[in-house]
Design a protein around this motif. Structure first.
Motif, short mmCIF file in Angstrom:
data_model
loop_
_atom_site.label_atom_id
_atom_site.label_comp_id
_atom_site.label_asym_id
_atom_site.label_seq_id
_atom_site.Cartn_x
_atom_site.Cartn_y
_atom_site.Cartn_z
N HIS A 25 -7.24 39.02 -28.60
CA HIS A 25 -6.03 38.45 -28.58
C HIS A 25 -5.84 38.11 -30.16
O HIS A 25 -4.74 38.37 -30.46
N ASP A 29 -2.76 39.59 -32.46
CA ASP A 29 -1.83 38.62 -32.92
C ASP A 29 -1.83 38.88 -34.47
O ASP A 29 -0.66 38.97 -35.11
N GLN A 33 1.47 40.36 -36.97
CA GLN A 33 2.14 39.59 -37.98
C GLN A 33 2.12 40.49 -39.18
O GLN A 33 3.05 40.53 -39.89
N PHE A 53 7.51 46.10 -33.42
CA PHE A 53 6.52 44.80 -33.16
C PHE A 53 6.41 44.90 -31.67
O PHE A 53 5.30 44.81 -31.20
N ILE A 57 2.87 45.62 -29.73
CA ILE A 57 2.48 44.31 -28.51
C ILE A 57 2.06 44.85 -27.32
O ILE A 57 1.09 44.95 -26.59
N GLN A 61 -1.62 45.11 -25.75
CA GLN A 61 -2.02 44.16 -24.68
C GLN A 61 -2.50 45.16 -23.79
O GLN A 61 -3.32 44.70 -22.66
N SER B 10 1.15 30.58 -32.35
CA SER B 10 1.95 31.80 -32.86
C SER B 10 2.24 32.85 -31.72
O SER B 10 3.09 33.65 -32.17
N THR B 11 1.60 32.83 -30.80
CA THR B 11 1.94 33.83 -29.40
C THR B 11 2.58 33.08 -28.64
O THR B 11 2.48 33.85 -27.18
N TYR B 31 4.31 35.83 -26.48
CA TYR B 31 3.33 37.10 -25.97
C TYR B 31 1.95 36.56 -25.84
O TYR B 31 0.99 36.98 -26.55
N GLU B 33 -1.87 35.50 -24.48
CA GLU B 33 -3.08 36.44 -24.16
C GLU B 33 -2.81 36.59 -22.54
O GLU B 33 -3.01 38.02 -22.11
N TYR B 64 11.34 36.31 -29.42
CA TYR B 64 10.59 37.63 -29.04
C TYR B 64 9.84 37.18 -27.68
O TYR B 64 9.16 36.37 -27.40
N ASN B 66 7.45 39.33 -24.78
CA ASN B 66 6.68 40.41 -24.39
C ASN B 66 7.05 40.67 -22.71
O ASN B 66 7.68 39.77 -22.06
#
Lengths: 176, 124
Positions: A25, A29, A33, A53, A57, A61, B10-11, B31, B33, B64, B66
């Motif tokens: 993860h 990340d 960035q 982006f 992602i 993922q 950050s996610t 987004y 884990e 944003y 996911n």
């Protein structure tokens, strides 16, 4: 090992960013960035940055979640790869990973069915999938490829290469 | 109502309930884990909230999301939709990035899924 040759090869294919190894993860990340910073510095529209982006992602993922739910070769044999490349004024995001052969037919059928849809069909399928109950143990919602397809003016492209035994290497590319 | 205060990473977004204004704020990027695991406590909190309160405003500013987060967002809206059918006063303030046409599309797609008050607010 000729790193210069590897770098030249990547550069010839327009690759801006490439990662290979086990996906975690925090790596996903960090690279994400970096992708954003890199593209923002190129002065492209914010919406376009977010499309690249998002494709990155979803692919990263997907790979990580797939590897977490299957027993696959460990170490270098099982390592995955993701690249972000410039291609004819657009960006191509690609992922490659080891998969169980038995998973390939349903995977390809799913991608083919997504590729057959027009934008209205993709939206309808996205909503239908969002309304489905979660599969027990699933780490994703089965929406990632639909999301990428909705951002892409081209069809998703893929290739499969047989590996020894019960495995294959699956590559998937999206242009946004 | 139990307090709810999840710090931003950050996610994953900051998620906090302000009892003074009966507002649940979700802001940042989403987004994580594992989206289902991340939103699970929010889902549980919201189910309790619609039983314990009369009204709630959901203030969303997520630049944003996911794909698995969109599924979780729909699940949250469904809890409000179900409650509003029984008289609960639910409303959504959805802040979207005015520079990103896809952000408005996403907001409108969520708006189509509910029948209660759902306001779209452009952000610079």
């Amino acid at each position: 090992m000729d790193l210069f040759a590897i770098r030249e090869e990547l550069s010839k294919s327009g690759v801006m960013i490439c990662f290979t190894g086990p996906f975690s993860h925090s790596i996903i990340d960090e690279i994400g960035q970096a992708v954003r910073n890199h593209l923002s510095a190129e002065n492209i529209a914010k919406a376009a940055v977010m499309d690249v982006f998002a494709a990155y992602i979803e692919l990263a993922q997907n790979v990580k979640n797939y590897c977490a739910t299957r027993t696959l070769p460990t170490g270098d044999q099982g390592s995955s790869i993701i690249t972000i490349a410039r291609k004819n004024g657009r960006y191509q995001v690609s992922s490659g990973n080891v998969v169980l052969r038995e998973d390939i037919p349903p995977l390809l059928a799913n991608i083919d069915s997504i590729n057959a849809l027009d934008p209205a069909g993709l939206k309808a399928r996205y909503k239908e999938q969002m309304r489905k109950d979660r599969q027990p143990g699933a780490l994703g919602a089965g929406l990632g490829l639909l999301d990428i397809a909705r951002r892409s003016p081209e069809k998703l492209s893929y290739s499969v290469r047989d590996l020894d035994g019960k495995y294959a290497f699956f590559s998937l590319a999206a242009t946004v | 109502m139990q307090p709810l205060d999840i710090a931003m990473t950050s996610t994953s977004p900051e998620i906090a309930y302000d009892a003074q204004t009966s507002t649940l704020r979700i802001s940042g990027e989403s987004y994580p884990e594992n989206s289902f695991e991340f939103y699970d406590p929010v889902m549980r909190w919201l189910r309790e909230a619609v039983a314990a309160l009369d009204s709630l405003r959901l203030d969303i500013h997520v630049s944003y999301m996911n794909s698995s987060s969109t599924k979780c967002m729909l699940d949250l809206l469904d809890i409000l939709e179900e409650a509003s059918a029984k008289g609960f006063a639910a409303s959504v303030l959805w802040r979207y990035d005015s520079e990103n046409p896809r952000a408005l599309d996403l907001a409108e797609e969520f708006q189509e899924e509910v029948t209660f008050e759902f306001n779209l607010v452009p952000q610079e």
